[in-house]
Design an enzyme around this catalytic site. Sequence first.
Site, PDB file in Angstrom:
ATOM      1  N   ASP A  65      74.459  32.820 -17.188  1.00  0.00           N
ATOM      2  CA  ASP A  65      74.669  32.962 -15.746  1.00  0.00           C
ATOM      3  C   ASP A  65      74.367  34.403 -15.339  1.00  0.00           C
ATOM      4  O   ASP A  65      75.148  35.045 -14.634  1.00  0.00           O
ATOM      5  CB  ASP A  65      76.111  32.571 -15.375  1.00  0.00           C
ATOM      6  CG  ASP A  65      76.350  32.579 -13.863  1.00  0.00           C
ATOM      7  OD1 ASP A  65      75.356  32.620 -13.101  1.00  0.00           O
ATOM      8  OD2 ASP A  65      77.521  32.558 -13.446  1.00  0.00           O
ATOM      9  N   ASN A 107      87.781  35.624 -14.006  1.00  0.00           N
ATOM     10  CA  ASN A 107      88.203  34.233 -13.850  1.00  0.00           C
ATOM     11  C   ASN A 107      87.871  33.445 -15.108  1.00  0.00           C
ATOM     12  O   ASN A 107      88.559  32.487 -15.454  1.00  0.00           O
ATOM     13  CB  ASN A 107      87.492  33.599 -12.652  1.00  0.00           C
ATOM     14  CG  ASN A 107      87.718  32.105 -12.573  1.00  0.00           C
ATOM     15  OD1 ASN A 107      88.829  31.660 -12.322  1.00  0.00           O
ATOM     16  ND2 ASN A 107      86.679  31.317 -12.858  1.00  0.00           N
ATOM     17  N   HIS A 108      86.783  33.865 -15.773  1.00  0.00           N
ATOM     18  CA  HIS A 108      86.300  33.123 -16.940  1.00  0.00           C
ATOM     19  C   HIS A 108      85.634  34.070 -17.916  1.00  0.00           C
ATOM     20  O   HIS A 108      85.369  35.229 -17.584  1.00  0.00           O
ATOM     21  CB  HIS A 108      85.292  32.044 -16.505  1.00  0.00           C
ATOM     22  CG  HIS A 108      84.238  32.590 -15.570  1.00  0.00           C
ATOM     23  ND1 HIS A 108      84.351  32.521 -14.195  1.00  0.00           N
ATOM     24  CD2 HIS A 108      83.077  33.244 -15.798  1.00  0.00           C
ATOM     25  CE1 HIS A 108      83.308  33.085 -13.630  1.00  0.00           C
ATOM     26  NE2 HIS A 108      82.515  33.545 -14.568  1.00  0.00           N
ATOM     27  N   GLN A 173      81.294  28.578 -19.127  1.00  0.00           N
ATOM     28  CA  GLN A 173      82.193  29.622 -18.616  1.00  0.00           C
ATOM     29  C   GLN A 173      83.634  29.114 -18.523  1.00  0.00           C
ATOM     30  O   GLN A 173      84.138  28.823 -17.441  1.00  0.00           O
ATOM     31  CB  GLN A 173      81.727  30.083 -17.226  1.00  0.00           C
ATOM     32  CG  GLN A 173      80.378  30.800 -17.256  1.00  0.00           C
ATOM     33  CD  GLN A 173      79.765  30.941 -15.878  1.00  0.00           C
ATOM     34  OE1 GLN A 173      79.719  29.982 -15.107  1.00  0.00           O
ATOM     35  NE2 GLN A 173      79.284  32.116 -15.560  1.00  0.00           N
ATOM     36  N   ASP A 175      87.508  28.884 -18.085  1.00  0.00           N
ATOM     37  CA  ASP A 175      88.427  29.705 -17.275  1.00  0.00           C
ATOM     38  C   ASP A 175      89.524  30.315 -18.142  1.00  0.00           C
ATOM     39  O   ASP A 175      90.143  29.621 -18.960  1.00  0.00           O
ATOM     40  CB  ASP A 175      89.097  28.846 -16.198  1.00  0.00           C
ATOM     41  CG  ASP A 175      88.210  28.663 -14.984  1.00  0.00           C
ATOM     42  OD1 ASP A 175      86.977  28.661 -15.143  1.00  0.00           O
ATOM     43  OD2 ASP A 175      88.758  28.524 -13.871  1.00  0.00           O
ATOM     44  N   ASP A 205      85.099  39.111  -8.807  1.00  0.00           N
ATOM     45  CA  ASP A 205      84.399  37.826  -8.755  1.00  0.00           C
ATOM     46  C   ASP A 205      85.386  36.675  -8.556  1.00  0.00           C
ATOM     47  O   ASP A 205      86.464  36.660  -9.163  1.00  0.00           O
ATOM     48  CB  ASP A 205      83.667  37.636 -10.097  1.00  0.00           C
ATOM     49  CG  ASP A 205      82.689  36.494 -10.095  1.00  0.00           C
ATOM     50  OD1 ASP A 205      81.716  36.567  -9.348  1.00  0.00           O
ATOM     51  OD2 ASP A 205      82.902  35.524 -10.863  1.00  0.00           O
ATOM     52  N   LEU A 210      90.412  32.534  -9.551  1.00  0.00           N
ATOM     53  CA  LEU A 210      91.271  33.260 -10.489  1.00  0.00           C
ATOM     54  C   LEU A 210      92.742  32.979 -10.196  1.00  0.00           C
ATOM     55  O   LEU A 210      93.545  32.791 -11.107  1.00  0.00           O
ATOM     56  CB  LEU A 210      90.993  34.763 -10.362  1.00  0.00           C
ATOM     57  CG  LEU A 210      91.877  35.701 -11.178  1.00  0.00           C
ATOM     58  CD1 LEU A 210      91.461  35.654 -12.648  1.00  0.00           C
ATOM     59  CD2 LEU A 210      91.791  37.139 -10.668  1.00  0.00           C
ATOM     60  N   GLU A 250      85.413  38.676  -3.691  1.00  0.00           N
ATOM     61  CA  GLU A 250      84.589  37.549  -3.271  1.00  0.00           C
ATOM     62  C   GLU A 250      85.532  36.396  -2.946  1.00  0.00           C
ATOM     63  O   GLU A 250      86.077  35.765  -3.854  1.00  0.00           O
ATOM     64  CB  GLU A 250      83.623  37.144  -4.393  1.00  0.00           C
ATOM     65  CG  GLU A 250      82.708  36.027  -3.986  1.00  0.00           C
ATOM     66  CD  GLU A 250      82.090  35.275  -5.167  1.00  0.00           C
ATOM     67  OE1 GLU A 250      81.025  34.686  -4.978  1.00  0.00           O
ATOM     68  OE2 GLU A 250      82.687  35.249  -6.260  1.00  0.00           O
ATOM     69  N   HIS A 317      73.174  38.460  -3.958  1.00  0.00           N
ATOM     70  CA  HIS A 317      72.441  38.029  -5.147  1.00  0.00           C
ATOM     71  C   HIS A 317      72.509  36.520  -5.351  1.00  0.00           C
ATOM     72  O   HIS A 317      71.790  35.986  -6.177  1.00  0.00           O
ATOM     73  CB  HIS A 317      73.015  38.733  -6.377  1.00  0.00           C
ATOM     74  CG  HIS A 317      74.457  38.388  -6.617  1.00  0.00           C
ATOM     75  ND1 HIS A 317      75.462  38.832  -5.794  1.00  0.00           N
ATOM     76  CD2 HIS A 317      75.046  37.616  -7.558  1.00  0.00           C
ATOM     77  CE1 HIS A 317      76.616  38.350  -6.225  1.00  0.00           C
ATOM     78  NE2 HIS A 317      76.400  37.604  -7.299  1.00  0.00           N
ATOM     79  N   ASP A 318      73.406  35.857  -4.656  1.00  0.00           N
ATOM     80  CA  ASP A 318      73.540  34.405  -4.811  1.00  0.00           C
ATOM     81  C   ASP A 318      72.688  33.678  -3.776  1.00  0.00           C
ATOM     82  O   ASP A 318      71.949  34.293  -3.020  1.00  0.00           O
ATOM     83  CB  ASP A 318      75.009  34.011  -4.661  1.00  0.00           C
ATOM     84  CG  ASP A 318      75.808  34.318  -5.925  1.00  0.00           C
ATOM     85  OD1 ASP A 318      75.241  34.199  -7.027  1.00  0.00           O
ATOM     86  OD2 ASP A 318      76.985  34.680  -5.797  1.00  0.00           O
TER      87      ASP A 318
HETATM   88  C1  NOJ Z   1      80.174  34.426  -8.241  1.00  0.00           C
HETATM   89  C2  NOJ Z   1      78.937  35.210  -8.522  1.00  0.00           C
HETATM   90  O1  NOJ Z   1      78.512  35.837  -7.338  1.00  0.00           O
HETATM   91  C3  NOJ Z   1      77.911  34.243  -9.059  1.00  0.00           C
HETATM   92  O2  NOJ Z   1      76.666  34.848  -9.202  1.00  0.00           O
HETATM   93  C4  NOJ Z   1      78.398  33.670 -10.356  1.00  0.00           C
HETATM   94  O3  NOJ Z   1      77.519  32.666 -10.796  1.00  0.00           O
HETATM   95  C5  NOJ Z   1      79.788  33.037 -10.183  1.00  0.00           C
HETATM   96  N1  NOJ Z   1      80.688  33.877  -9.463  1.00  0.00           N
HETATM   97  C6  NOJ Z   1      80.403  32.772 -11.508  1.00  0.00           C
HETATM   98  O4  NOJ Z   1      80.771  33.997 -12.095  1.00  0.00           O
END
Ligand code: NOJ
Length: 559
Positions: A65, A107-108, A173, A175, A205, A210, A250, A317-318
């Site tokens: 990821d 979180n993971h 991933q 948790d 994140d 979380l 986030e 970035h997402d």
């Molecule tokens: C949020 C991040 O912005 C994203 O890029 C990621 O895939 C997920 N969290 C999981 O960590």
Amino acid sequence: MRITDTADLWWKNAVLYCLDVETFMDWDDDGVGDFTGLAQRLDHLVDLGVTCLWLMPFYPTAERDDGYDITDFYGVDPRLGNHGDVVEVIRTAHDRGLRVIADLVVNHTSDQHPWFKESRKSKDNPYRDWYVWRSDTPPDTSDQVVFPDQEDSIWELDEKTGEYYLHQFYKSQPDLNVTNPVVRDEIAKIVGFWTQLGLDGFRMDAVPFLLDTSGNGDGEAGRLPDPHAYLRDIRAFLDRRTNGGILLGEVNLPFEEQLTFYGGTDGDELTMQFDFIGMQATYLSLARGDAGPLVTALQGRPTTSPDSQWATFVRNHDELTLDKLTEDERQEVFAAFGPEPEMQIYDRGLIRRLPPMLDGDPRRIRMVYSLLFSLPGTPTLFYGEEIGMGEELSVGSRLAVRTPMQWTSGTNGGFSRAKAAKLPGPVVTGGYAPEFVNVADQRKDPDSLLSFFRRLISRRRECPELGWGDFQVLEQPHSAVLAHLCSWDDGALVAVHNLGAEPVTVPLQLADCGPEHLLADLLVDGTTAMDADGCAELTLEGYGHRWLRVVAPGTRRIR
Ligand code: NOJ
């Protein structure tokens, strides 16, 4: 309030810049960006005027990821450098007045993390409780998965022990179990470690995931009794360890829920949160040429502690998520900015950058960034936005916007001297390729987007009323126009943005103003007079933008 307060609550008047070391600058010719390369490019960021870097995950990773699957929270991905290189970057950044924060992804972990490898060995392994396990068959959770293209459940059966582990993101991933105090202690240690090396805080994140321990199989007993108390603990720990360290969270939730992640008006949890609602409303407004949705979003922001701050952005970035719009609204934005299926992802977002979505129209692109920088909050840029980089759709995923930074028109856009096959991803091709979009060319051109950004950021930093002040939407007759006033102490700034293609004349009235006041343009030369009723008329081209300082008689501010 005093101007000197802006130094204490530095994040309220900051300009953030997100980059991934992996794709920013390769200095050792192995094809992968590195900390040494970033150090070489810090002066570009100083010259641009940003004040705080946000480094995407740079830790050892299983690369499932893009670094958000960490195998060692205390390490550095060896392709990017070592701890010494990280410290050199932080130190050099600090010397230039730049702060540095980094992703905190707790979180993971990766399923390749030694903790998880232990955890899955047996039910009585000491690390078993570091993760969330259940023995009964989980219910259908297909509506809860974050990445529906790859997952259909948030539980995965682990063959060896016959139990299921929780993974809110990819199955690679798992948790972490934050109801386990040992895990919470370890997370604090991670925070302490990186702040000790000089980080000024974290982009946190997936915060709601979380804190959500409701999925833990043990019923009430297995849950955190007050998850927000835990977030308060992390913040208090960071406050103890740093001088003004921040947690930028986030939290893509409705505003009222976001308020709880600030710690309500006490402001003792997250220091900042991204304004996902405002971002999505911006795109709806742009698609319609109607400022209405954005105004509704801005006015819907809850009252927070004066120390808290929103992080505003138009791209990250997402995927450009549109998940908080209605289905019809989302389709409107898709139709305007990403009509082809290959531009869309997860039925909720777009994998494009802003300039191609706006057909490369420089008036529109500049208007959008001027708008972003004029709104209350702290503007956050994603690398390459300052030169108008485009996406590489052939990548076919969120990585379409994570292509190598374009420094020159040369091979690999000057990012690396390695063979193209060794790069972390392809360099953008087509009309936004380095040949046409790069830092070196734009540095020399006073009319380039980069030069525009320099001016915009410099003005933004001189106007603390934007980050700190009261925000008011000004009445005027055009639905395509957003006119707003930000005022703080003896500073007041009017910003006017025309989201429509037609030129407009905008009549405005400002309270407590008269002919002794003047409106002075801040982005171009020019002044506008006010009449006895505090009225003025402003003209804007199609997709025009103006920032005007309200100049009071006898002011000592320079413009
Ligand atoms: C949020 C991040 O912005 C994203 O890029 C990621 O895939 C997920 N969290 C999981 O960590």
